[in-house]
Design a protein around this motif. Sequence first.
Motif: not given
Length: 325
Positions: A197, A201, A204-205, A271, A274, A277
Amino acid sequence: MKFNLKFSPTFFFTLTSLALCCLLSACSVAELRRDSMPVHLHQFQFSDGGKAIYFEMERKPWQSGYADTPLANLLFVISGSDCVSMGPFLPQYFFGLEGESGRTRIFILHKRHILPGSNGAKCGEHYIRADHPSRWQADQLEFMRAQIAKLQAQTQKPQRLIMMGISEGAELAPLLAQQLHASHLVLLSHAGMNALDVYAALARQNPAMQPAWQQLQDGLSVTASDPDSLRIHGRSWRYWSEIAHIPQTANLLALDIPILLGVGEADPVIPEKSIAHLQQQFQAAGKVIDIRRFPDAGHSLSSKDKNYLPDFMHQIDNWLLDARR
C-alpha cells in the motif's frame, strides 16, 4: 552519525556506510570499546544449522551510583532492509539512550548471510534467498526466546520487554511483540501501513515510480515455480508475496501495549497524509499511538542542519518511564 539513503524505484531505501567497515570475521567474537557502551559481536546458531551475527550492548544509568541496579529494559532491535551491518554505526546509533529509564540491554540480530562489515554493495544469492518475512520472523523468534531463557536462567527478569523496528524491521516488530508478550513497541521511519500500500501510494505521488509498480504487480500476478530464484526489483518473488500479506495497521491495532513511532516529516518513503491517517485509525479504535515528528528530517531522522536520531533515542528513554502498559 548519519546514513546515506540510496533511492530505488521500488521505494526501498538502503542504509549505506559513511564510516569504515568493521573488518571482522563472521566466526569471531569481538568486543569493540567505543564511548562508554562496549559493543559485543557474537554469532547465533539456529536449530536448522544456519547462522547469523548479532550485536549486544548494555547501557547503564549515567549516575555511577546506579550502575549495578537490576536490568530494567530488554530491547530487541530489528534493523531495516538490505545486507547492511549495523556494526560500523554502533554504539553511536543509540546515543541519547542514556539509561534514564534504567539499565538497558540491547540485542540486534542481523539477517542470515550478513557479515560484520557488510555495506550493502553486494548481498549475494544466499542472502537474497533467505531474505523474506517468514524467515526473519522464525529467526528473530528463536533468537529472542534464547536470550530471554538465558536471562531467566540467571534469575534476571527485566522490568520491560521492548521491540524496536527500524524501517523495514517495523514490519516484523508488531508480530514479535504479540508473540513474546512485549511490554512496549517502538517503530522508527515507518508509515504504519502495508508495504505494498505504501508502494502504491508513492507511485501515485511520483509518476516515475509507476512503471516499477506495474512491473511488481505483473510479477505477483503469476505464481512462481521457484519463488526463491525469481527476482523482482532485486528481491525474491517469495519476499514480495509474503510482505504483501502483512496487515501492518491491523497488527498494530491488535496490540494492547504502549506504541511509540518516530518519523521524519521529509521522509520520502512515507506517503503524504499516511501518518495522520494512522493516528485517525487509532483514535477510531479507541486506542493511542504516540507519534513523534521531526521537521525536515528524512528516513534516517536527519535534516540538512540536524541529526534528530539522538533526540529520538532520548525521547524513548523518557517515554519508557512515562508509558504504562
